[in-house]
Each structure stands twice: as C-alpha cells, then as structure tokens.
Design a protein around this motif. Structure first.
Motif, short mmCIF file in Angstrom:
data_model
loop_
_atom_site.label_atom_id
_atom_site.label_comp_id
_atom_site.label_asym_id
_atom_site.label_seq_id
_atom_site.Cartn_x
_atom_site.Cartn_y
_atom_site.Cartn_z
N VAL A 1 0.84 -1.21 0.00
CA VAL A 1 0.00 0.00 0.00
C VAL A 1 0.87 1.25 0.00
CG1 VAL A 1 -1.65 1.32 1.40
CG2 VAL A 1 -1.99 -1.13 1.06
N ARG A 2 1.95 1.22 0.77
CA ARG A 2 2.81 2.39 0.91
C ARG A 2 3.63 2.69 -0.35
NH1 ARG A 2 5.62 0.76 5.06
NH2 ARG A 2 7.54 0.35 3.96
N VAL A 3 4.10 1.67 -1.05
CA VAL A 3 5.05 1.91 -2.15
C VAL A 3 4.45 1.79 -3.55
CG1 VAL A 3 6.99 1.16 -0.70
CG2 VAL A 3 5.95 -0.45 -2.32
N THR A 4 3.18 1.40 -3.65
CA THR A 4 2.60 1.15 -4.97
C THR A 4 1.47 2.13 -5.27
OG1 THR A 4 3.09 -1.19 -4.67
CG2 THR A 4 1.59 -0.62 -6.45
N PRO A 5 1.75 3.16 -6.07
CA PRO A 5 0.70 4.13 -6.40
C PRO A 5 -0.52 3.48 -7.07
CG PRO A 5 2.84 4.94 -7.10
CD PRO A 5 3.04 3.52 -6.66
N ASN A 6 -0.29 2.44 -7.87
CA ASN A 6 -1.41 1.80 -8.56
C ASN A 6 -2.38 1.11 -7.60
OD1 ASN A 6 -0.65 2.64 -11.07
ND2 ASN A 6 0.37 0.74 -11.60
N PHE A 7 -1.92 0.81 -6.39
CA PHE A 7 -2.84 0.24 -5.40
C PHE A 7 -4.03 1.16 -5.21
CE2 PHE A 7 -4.47 0.61 -1.10
CZ PHE A 7 -5.07 -0.63 -0.95
N TRP A 8 -3.76 2.45 -5.10
CA TRP A 8 -4.84 3.40 -4.81
C TRP A 8 -5.80 3.51 -5.99
CZ3 TRP A 8 -5.70 4.08 -0.04
CH2 TRP A 8 -4.65 3.96 0.87
N VAL A 9 -5.30 3.39 -7.21
CA VAL A 9 -6.18 3.39 -8.38
C VAL A 9 -7.13 2.20 -8.30
CG1 VAL A 9 -6.26 3.14 -10.90
CG2 VAL A 9 -4.48 4.57 -9.83
N HIS A 10 -6.58 1.02 -8.03
CA HIS A 10 -7.40 -0.19 -7.93
C HIS A 10 -8.36 -0.11 -6.74
CE1 HIS A 10 -5.09 -1.90 -11.14
NE2 HIS A 10 -3.99 -1.95 -10.43
N PHE A 11 -7.86 0.40 -5.62
CA PHE A 11 -8.69 0.48 -4.42
C PHE A 11 -9.88 1.41 -4.63
CE2 PHE A 11 -9.78 2.60 -0.42
CZ PHE A 11 -10.16 1.51 0.34
N PHE A 12 -9.64 2.59 -5.19
CA PHE A 12 -10.75 3.52 -5.40
C PHE A 12 -11.71 3.02 -6.47
CE2 PHE A 12 -7.84 6.62 -3.29
CZ PHE A 12 -8.64 6.83 -2.17
N THR A 13 -11.19 2.35 -7.48
CA THR A 13 -12.06 1.72 -8.48
C THR A 13 -12.95 0.69 -7.80
OG1 THR A 13 -10.41 2.04 -10.22
CG2 THR A 13 -12.11 0.37 -10.61
N PHE A 14 -12.36 -0.13 -6.94
CA PHE A 14 -13.13 -1.13 -6.22
C PHE A 14 -14.17 -0.49 -5.32
CE2 PHE A 14 -13.50 -4.29 -2.71
CZ PHE A 14 -14.12 -5.29 -3.45
N LEU A 15 -13.79 0.60 -4.66
CA LEU A 15 -14.72 1.32 -3.79
C LEU A 15 -15.92 1.84 -4.59
CD1 LEU A 15 -15.04 2.22 -0.84
CD2 LEU A 15 -13.86 4.33 -1.47
N VAL A 16 -15.67 2.41 -5.77
CA VAL A 16 -16.75 2.89 -6.65
C VAL A 16 -17.65 1.72 -7.05
CG1 VAL A 16 -17.26 3.85 -8.94
CG2 VAL A 16 -15.53 4.93 -7.48
N LEU A 17 -17.05 0.58 -7.38
CA LEU A 17 -17.83 -0.59 -7.76
C LEU A 17 -18.70 -1.08 -6.60
CD1 LEU A 17 -15.16 -2.47 -9.86
CD2 LEU A 17 -17.28 -1.46 -10.72
N VAL A 18 -18.17 -1.04 -5.40
CA VAL A 18 -18.95 -1.44 -4.23
C VAL A 18 -20.13 -0.49 -4.03
CG1 VAL A 18 -18.92 -1.62 -1.70
CG2 VAL A 18 -17.10 -2.69 -3.06
N LEU A 19 -19.88 0.81 -4.18
CA LEU A 19 -20.98 1.77 -4.05
C LEU A 19 -22.03 1.55 -5.14
CD1 LEU A 19 -18.98 4.99 -3.12
CD2 LEU A 19 -20.45 3.61 -1.62
N LEU A 20 -21.58 1.32 -6.37
CA LEU A 20 -22.53 1.00 -7.44
C LEU A 20 -23.31 -0.28 -7.13
CD1 LEU A 20 -20.44 1.70 -10.68
CD2 LEU A 20 -22.55 2.86 -9.98
N GLY A 21 -22.63 -1.25 -6.56
CA GLY A 21 -23.28 -2.50 -6.20
C GLY A 21 -24.35 -2.31 -5.14
N ILE A 22 -24.06 -1.45 -4.18
CA ILE A 22 -25.04 -1.17 -3.12
C ILE A 22 -26.29 -0.55 -3.72
CG2 ILE A 22 -25.51 0.28 -1.10
CD1 ILE A 22 -22.51 -0.21 -0.33
N PHE A 23 -26.11 0.40 -4.63
CA PHE A 23 -27.26 1.08 -5.23
C PHE A 23 -27.93 0.24 -6.32
CE2 PHE A 23 -24.80 4.78 -3.63
CZ PHE A 23 -25.75 5.20 -2.69
#
Length: 126
Positions: free
Chosen positions: A35-57
């Motif tokens: 998490v600390r050294v990989t900037p792409n983690f945050w891209v994947h994490f926020f994409t996943f977060l958006v997908l979870v929110l879409l899934g909830i709705f």
C-alpha cells in the motif's frame, strides 16, 4: 523433524499456532509495504470502492457480489505480485537490462490482462 518427537500434541498445536501467527504478521507487513510503495494500489482500491458503491445502489445478488469481489480482488492481488517482481528486479539487477525489462513488462501485462477481464465481468454485472 526429531524436534517434534518429544512434544505432546498440545505443544505441537501451540507451536503450529505461533508459526501461523508469525506468517500472518509477515503477510500483513507485506500488505502495508504494498500500500505504501505502490501508487497503482490506490487506483485499484478507489475503483473497487466505486464498484462497491454501485453495487449497493444496484441491489446486486449474492452471486454478483461474489463475482465482483473475486474479479476485482484478483486485480489488486496481481498488482501486489507485479510490485514484488519489480522490487526484486530493481534490487537484484540494477541498471538497464533487456531481460529485466521483459520480466517487468510481462508482470505488468498480467495485471493488464486480469484488469481487462475484471472490467468485462463488471460490465456484465452492471
């Protein structure tokens, strides 16, 4: 193996649990480094977060949730493996080397393949 012959069952069980706890500690440290050294983690994490929110709705079914989590979890896992390969290559082979470049590009390509597959899965779900 001789070390374990004089131990009773409870002692073996306790040693096994302690060894697993140590393994878990190392794995959690690895996640923290990732998490600390990989900037792409945050891209994947926020994409996943958006997908979870879409899934909830979107009122997804249990199976849709399972597939969504599996597909996108694999992307994050692949990114972790890719990051480990990149760190290893940079450490063991500093400087320019075409084989190192190929190794790193193949690992990144694997993330791309898994990411595109997850994207297709996400399109089917939504």
């Amino acid at each position: 193996m001789l070390l374990f012959t004089h131990m009773d069952r409870e002692e073996k069980k306790e040693m096994y649990i302690l060894a697993r706890a140590g393994s878990l500690k190392h794995a959690l440290r690895g996640v923290a480094v990732f998490v600390r050294v990989t900037p792409n983690f945050w891209v994947h994490f926020f994409t996943f977060l958006v997908l979870v929110l879409l899934g909830i709705f979107s009122d997804l079914t249990l199976n849709e949730w399972l597939v969504l989590i599996l597909a996108n979890g694999l992307v994050i896992g692949a990114e972790a493996v890719n990051s480990a390969i990149e760190i290893d290559m940079d450490l063991t082979h500093p400087g320019k080397n075409p084989m190192v470049r190929d190794t790193k590009d193949i690992a990144a390509g694997a993330v791309l393949i898994i990411g595109l597959t997850a994207y297709i899965v996400d399109l089917f779900i939504f």
